[in-house]
Design a protein around this motif. Structure first.
Motif, short mmCIF file in Angstrom:
data_model
loop_
_atom_site.label_atom_id
_atom_site.label_comp_id
_atom_site.label_asym_id
_atom_site.label_seq_id
_atom_site.Cartn_x
_atom_site.Cartn_y
_atom_site.Cartn_z
N SER A 136 0.83 -1.22 0.05
CA SER A 136 -0.14 -0.10 0.19
C SER A 136 0.92 1.27 -0.02
O SER A 136 0.33 2.31 -0.07
CB SER A 136 -0.98 0.00 1.13
OG SER A 136 -0.10 0.19 2.43
N ASP A 137 2.06 1.19 0.05
CA ASP A 137 2.99 2.27 0.19
C ASP A 137 3.31 2.76 -1.05
O ASP A 137 3.48 2.17 -2.37
CB ASP A 137 4.22 1.86 0.95
CG ASP A 137 4.36 1.45 2.26
OD1 ASP A 137 3.09 1.99 2.76
OD2 ASP A 137 5.22 0.99 2.96
N LYS A 138 3.84 4.11 -1.16
CA LYS A 138 4.35 4.71 -2.25
C LYS A 138 5.86 4.83 -2.17
O LYS A 138 6.31 4.86 -1.17
CB LYS A 138 3.90 6.20 -2.49
CG LYS A 138 2.13 6.16 -2.80
CD LYS A 138 1.66 7.59 -2.83
CE LYS A 138 0.12 7.52 -3.36
NZ LYS A 138 -0.03 8.79 -3.42
N VAL A 139 6.55 5.09 -3.25
CA VAL A 139 8.07 5.21 -3.22
C VAL A 139 8.59 6.58 -2.71
O VAL A 139 7.75 7.58 -3.30
CB VAL A 139 8.56 5.04 -4.74
CG1 VAL A 139 10.12 5.27 -4.77
CG2 VAL A 139 8.13 3.76 -5.16
N GLU A 140 9.48 6.65 -1.80
CA GLU A 140 9.99 7.64 -1.02
C GLU A 140 11.22 7.86 -1.33
O GLU A 140 11.96 6.80 -1.69
CB GLU A 140 9.63 7.67 0.61
CG GLU A 140 8.16 7.35 0.80
CD GLU A 140 7.96 7.27 2.26
OE1 GLU A 140 9.03 7.45 2.78
OE2 GLU A 140 6.82 7.15 2.72
N PRO A 141 11.99 8.94 -1.28
CA PRO A 141 13.38 9.14 -1.92
C PRO A 141 14.36 8.19 -0.81
O PRO A 141 15.14 7.78 -1.29
CB PRO A 141 13.38 10.69 -1.32
CG PRO A 141 12.22 11.44 -1.74
CD PRO A 141 11.42 10.47 -1.10
N SER A 142 13.89 8.20 0.38
CA SER A 142 14.69 7.24 1.40
C SER A 142 14.70 5.56 1.22
O SER A 142 15.49 4.99 1.43
CB SER A 142 14.19 7.55 2.61
OG SER A 142 12.79 6.90 3.01
N ASN A 143 13.74 5.22 0.30
CA ASN A 143 13.68 3.94 -0.31
C ASN A 143 14.86 3.70 -1.17
O ASN A 143 15.24 2.32 -1.34
CB ASN A 143 12.33 3.75 -1.08
CG ASN A 143 11.10 3.86 0.10
OD1 ASN A 143 10.16 3.98 -0.69
ND2 ASN A 143 11.19 3.51 1.14
N LEU A 144 15.38 4.66 -1.94
CA LEU A 144 16.24 4.41 -2.95
C LEU A 144 17.80 3.85 -2.70
O LEU A 144 18.35 3.42 -3.42
CB LEU A 144 16.46 5.34 -4.01
CG LEU A 144 15.13 6.08 -4.43
CD1 LEU A 144 15.56 7.29 -5.27
CD2 LEU A 144 14.31 5.02 -5.30
N ASN A 145 18.05 3.75 -1.26
CA ASN A 145 19.19 3.53 -0.95
C ASN A 145 19.48 1.79 -0.86
O ASN A 145 20.59 1.44 -1.07
CB ASN A 145 19.68 4.13 0.44
CG ASN A 145 19.02 3.08 1.57
OD1 ASN A 145 17.79 2.99 1.53
ND2 ASN A 145 19.82 2.37 2.54
N ARG A 146 18.16 1.25 -0.92
CA ARG A 146 18.34 -0.25 -0.69
C ARG A 146 17.31 -0.96 -1.83
O ARG A 146 17.43 -1.98 -1.76
CB ARG A 146 18.02 -0.65 0.71
CG ARG A 146 16.74 -0.29 1.13
CD ARG A 146 16.48 -0.23 2.61
NE ARG A 146 15.25 -0.08 3.02
CZ ARG A 146 14.77 1.40 3.26
NH1 ARG A 146 15.46 2.20 2.95
NH2 ARG A 146 13.72 1.42 3.62
N GLN A 147 16.14 -0.33 -2.46
CA GLN A 147 15.32 -0.78 -3.02
C GLN A 147 15.46 -0.73 -4.55
O GLN A 147 15.09 0.63 -5.10
CB GLN A 147 13.94 -0.16 -2.52
CG GLN A 147 13.39 -0.63 -1.14
CD GLN A 147 12.42 -0.07 -0.58
OE1 GLN A 147 11.45 0.27 -1.21
NE2 GLN A 147 12.35 0.21 0.69
N PHE A 148 16.38 -1.21 -5.10
CA PHE A 148 17.01 -0.98 -6.11
C PHE A 148 16.17 -1.19 -7.54
O PHE A 148 16.51 -0.75 -8.74
CB PHE A 148 18.27 -1.78 -6.52
CG PHE A 148 19.27 -1.51 -5.43
CD1 PHE A 148 19.78 -0.33 -4.84
CD2 PHE A 148 19.55 -2.75 -4.53
CE1 PHE A 148 20.65 -0.57 -3.84
CE2 PHE A 148 20.36 -2.67 -3.69
CZ PHE A 148 20.81 -1.66 -3.16
#
Length: 322
Positions: A136-148
């Motif tokens: 149910s989440d949306k992509v956030e800037p902080s996700n990009l360090n580990r969710q490639f």
């Protein structure tokens, strides 16, 4: 009948003797007539017993150094899955059949964050084609360090949409069902029943959520597994299969606190390398399980991966404490 080297074995020639070796073992073949010719035959993809001698053939067969030739069809060999099929041939002679079986499995991944998004990439790369993606989440800037799997342009989009679009750019033949929803929900029973395996990659409000989803899958006789990361410790569950596991997900847990609201929430800090390692361990176990390589699958023990003064070590326990 023709023969070829078993997967993982290599042949060297030095000082009039042949050395056959793999990652963990080496054998010198000495006092062999026509040693140069035999070395040439062993290097071929396929050879006859008469070409290397019946006595040597029997010896190499008994040592599992050679096996009956199972040359794959060229259409499979030349495909993007050749390396994965070669991997299965290390464990089973029906590597092509394993690949076909994986392509027919339907996997549900609940949670498309640091664990689930990487599991999706690995399973799709191994040839699994049918997925149900739940988040149910949306992509956030902080996700990009580990969710490639996600890009800058995905920020603000639902993870189900972004993950589906991005993984389909790499693998155009996937069948993906997307559901924007939280666990628990009354719709989960139907989604579990429609799946062959459930990847429980949720961590909100606590790890207990992931275990509950595995337990619900267990009660519906569907196999599942989960993994979670901290800073110094990460855990990968066993594969929960009613026909092969000693304990259900709930029975394998020890609860220190009866009040669910007191259970420690997941750690907010995160490392891409740490998450990737744990997601990879989970993915490998899932693939080995689906491929039927039971001797390499943990059905009873949790795998704890620990930092220890510059070393990474693993320990195994048959319970998890929350």
């Amino acid at each position: 009948m023709r023969y070829s080297l078993s997967p993982g074995w290599m042949v060297d020639f030095a000082k009039d003797e042949i050395v056959v070796k793999n990652e963990i073992r080496g054998i010198s073949l000495k006092k062999i007539k026509n040693v140069e010719a035999i070395h040439t035959y062993l290097l071929k993809n396929s050879f006859l017993p008469s070409e290397i001698g019946l006595e040597l053939t029997d010896y190499l067969l008994n040592e599992n150094i050679i096996r009956k030739d199972i040359h794959l069809e060229s259409s499979i060999e030349n495909s993007k899955y050749k390396k994965q099929i070669d991997f299965w041939s290390y464990f089973r002679t029906n590597a092509n059949s394993i690949h076909e079986v994986l392509g027919e499995k339907k996997i549900m991944i609940v949670g498309l964050g640091g664990i689930g998004s990487i599991v999706l990439e690995i399973l799709a790369g191994a040839g699994i084609k049918n997925f149900t993606l739940v988040d149910s989440d949306k992509v956030e800037p902080s996700n990009l360090n580990r969710q490639f799997l996600y890009l800058d342009s995905d920020i603000g989009r639902y993870k189900t949409d972004s993950s589906s679009d991005n993984i389909s750019k790499r693998h155009s033949d996937l069948i993906i069902t997307k559901r924007i929803m939280n666990y628990p929900s009354r719709d989960f029973k139907d989604l579990i029943n429609e799946s062959d395996f459930v990847v429980s990659a949720i961590d909100q409000p606590s790890l207990k959520s992931a275990i509950k989803l595995c337990q619900e899958s267990w009660l519906l006789n569907k196999s599942s597994a989960f993994a979670a990361c901290g800073i110094y410790k990460a855990v990968t569950s066993p594969i929960f299969d009613k026909n092969k596991s000693k304990n259900s997900p709930i029975d394998s847990c020890k609860f220190n606190k009866n009040d669910e609201s007191l259970i420690t929430p997941p750690v907010s800090a995160s490392s891409g390398g740490w998450n990737s390692m744990i997601a990879s361990i989970l993915s490998e176990q899932i693939l080995l399980y689906l491929a039927g390589v039971d001797e390499e699958v943990s059905y009873h023990d949790y795998t704890y991966t620990l930092r220890d003064n510059g070393k990474i070590k693993t320990i195994h326990k048959n319970t998890i404490t929350l």
